[in-house]
Design an enzyme around this catalytic site. Sequence first.
Site, PDB file in Angstrom:
ATOM      1  N   CYS A   1      49.615  52.683  53.527  1.00 26.60           N
ATOM      2  CA  CYS A   1      50.710  53.617  53.249  1.00 26.60           C
ATOM      3  C   CYS A   1      50.202  55.017  52.928  1.00 26.60           C
ATOM      4  O   CYS A   1      50.888  56.014  53.163  1.00 26.60           O
ATOM      5  CB  CYS A   1      51.575  53.093  52.096  1.00 26.60           C
TER       6      CYS A   1
ATOM      7  N   GLY B   1      39.477  43.738  50.124  1.00 27.86           N
ATOM      8  CA  GLY B   1      39.397  45.178  49.904  1.00 27.86           C
ATOM      9  C   GLY B   1      37.973  45.697  49.888  1.00 27.86           C
ATOM     10  O   GLY B   1      37.010  44.953  50.091  1.00 27.86           O
ATOM     11  N   LEU B   2      37.844  46.998  49.623  1.00 28.87           N
ATOM     12  CA  LEU B   2      36.536  47.655  49.618  1.00 28.87           C
ATOM     13  C   LEU B   2      35.573  47.030  48.620  1.00 28.87           C
ATOM     14  O   LEU B   2      34.424  46.711  48.954  1.00 28.87           O
ATOM     15  CB  LEU B   2      36.698  49.137  49.257  1.00 28.87           C
ATOM     16  N   ASP B   3      36.024  46.889  47.382  1.00 31.11           N
ATOM     17  CA  ASP B   3      35.124  46.553  46.285  1.00 31.11           C
ATOM     18  C   ASP B   3      34.505  45.171  46.441  1.00 31.11           C
ATOM     19  O   ASP B   3      33.287  45.008  46.348  1.00 31.11           O
ATOM     20  CB  ASP B   3      35.868  46.650  44.954  1.00 31.11           C
ATOM     21  N   SER B   4      35.339  44.169  46.666  1.00 31.79           N
ATOM     22  CA  SER B   4      34.812  42.810  46.783  1.00 31.79           C
ATOM     23  C   SER B   4      34.006  42.630  48.064  1.00 31.79           C
ATOM     24  O   SER B   4      33.052  41.845  48.095  1.00 31.79           O
ATOM     25  CB  SER B   4      35.947  41.781  46.725  1.00 31.79           C
ATOM     26  N   THR B   5      34.356  43.371  49.110  1.00 32.69           N
ATOM     27  CA  THR B   5      33.602  43.280  50.361  1.00 32.69           C
ATOM     28  C   THR B   5      32.207  43.860  50.192  1.00 32.69           C
ATOM     29  O   THR B   5      31.216  43.283  50.659  1.00 32.69           O
ATOM     30  CB  THR B   5      34.351  44.000  51.494  1.00 32.69           C
TER      31      THR B   5
ATOM     32  N   ALA C   1      30.215  41.405  47.982  1.00 36.39           N
ATOM     33  CA  ALA C   1      29.771  40.233  48.730  1.00 36.39           C
ATOM     34  C   ALA C   1      28.629  40.580  49.675  1.00 36.39           C
ATOM     35  O   ALA C   1      27.636  39.844  49.775  1.00 36.39           O
ATOM     36  CB  ALA C   1      30.947  39.641  49.510  1.00 36.39           C
TER      37      ALA C   1
ATOM     38  N   CYS D   1      30.154  19.464  12.705  1.00 35.61           N
ATOM     39  CA  CYS D   1      29.420  19.893  11.516  1.00 35.61           C
ATOM     40  C   CYS D   1      29.246  21.399  11.558  1.00 35.61           C
ATOM     41  O   CYS D   1      29.501  22.046  12.567  1.00 35.61           O
ATOM     42  CB  CYS D   1      28.020  19.265  11.468  1.00 35.61           C
TER      43      CYS D   1
END
Length: 460
Positions: A434, A248-252, A255, A2
């Site tokens: 690298c 990586g840095l950001d997610s670590t 968290a 509806c």
Amino acid sequence: MCSVTGVLIIKPENYEKIEKKLIQILKRAEDRGRDSFGVIVIEKDGSVRKVKALGRPSTQEEKLYGILDENSKVIIANNRAEPTTEYVRQKTEEDIQPFEGERYIVTHNGIIANDLELEKKYNVIRRTKIDSAVVPPILDKYWNGEIEQLKKILNDIKGSFAFIIGDKKRPNRIYIAQNFKPVYMMYDRELGAIFFTSLDDYFDASAFDSVTKLDPYSIVEVNDNLEIRKIQLLDKKIKKVLVIASGGLDSTVAATYLLRQGYEITLLHFNYHHKAEEREREAVKKIAEYLQVPLIEIDTDLFKIIGHTTLLKGGGEIVKDRLGEEGAEFAHEWVPARNLIFYSVALALAEAYGYDAIASGINLEEAGAYPDNEMEFVRLFAKLSPYATGPNKKVEVMMPVGNLVKHEIVKLGVEIGAPLHLTWSCYEGGQKHCGKCGPCYMRKMAFRINGLNDPVEYEN
């Protein structure tokens, strides 16, 4: 199912213009319902005027003209698409929404799966087999008009709903209650009326009109003093968070930040045949062990099938021009729909296993190059979440570092004791970073800006 429509009239002297706008909304709302339509108007003294008919309003427009006058205050309306489970061969006015009780008038979009049980529990009688018809007698008998009490009643409903409710005793206000069924609100200042309907397209609003999507799982009360009260239907507190983690840095940092804030976190990592797969997997395992949190790994060939990205093994060369600055400024290594897919899988796992929220390391720095790192991506996904999860299983979407750039993330990581020394940022999968890809460039500069030594090794 509806379309539900409601109007709270602030300036009754504009009733003719308001009526014309209402009719246009109902005609557009045939998009969601063509079997019948109904309009009930509550006057200042609590009396009502109504029109109900089978079929479309666009073919019977003349029935709607003249339904408003200078004493009209609240309009409750419905365009109905009759579901298979509620088909009525010989319909009467009693089978057409909105449904009217002694005090309350209700229009409903959705399905009430336990209508028979509600009828017995609340000891009420409805005049039709239509599920929605059970609501007005329940409200008449058990609701005092306070939204906190309405919440208790709605929590007994099994199914889906968007209700717009009018109160004959208090015709200076209107109520909207919804779980995942949508309702939009538009305040027309010129007409002096607040309109509500199921999709914003039905308003035909201009760029300068005030249109708001009401929050799923909420009850809203609006009065003619332009005061709004709102409460949430779900009292769920965020405790368990599933964090998409690359290593990586950001997610670590994201968290670790959530962990320090007292949340129970689990890391979710994807192995998708990318160049740094082995190094990232090694990193995220060490990070999970360091933080003493669970880790979920998902192996997928999906991105190998999608292809068209240099980030995958055999996908081509990583851009390393200008010592990595080129890769930091443009999404050369874009992976089609990657974050959308990651978020969708995380959302499914969160719903299935009882997590209250999902999070990731999406941040402001990489939003400059990658669309799916933009804060708006997370905000829009959060708004999508209630429509992608089951009833009453709302999962929040968090972005702990969403407003930070890389050097701020490093600074925060150091302050909260995140294991930055265990992280892997490079797009390549060598023994060392690298030092020439976009992520390596951003990482090196972030530590340099903070006057810190980067704890990882580089080839150059």
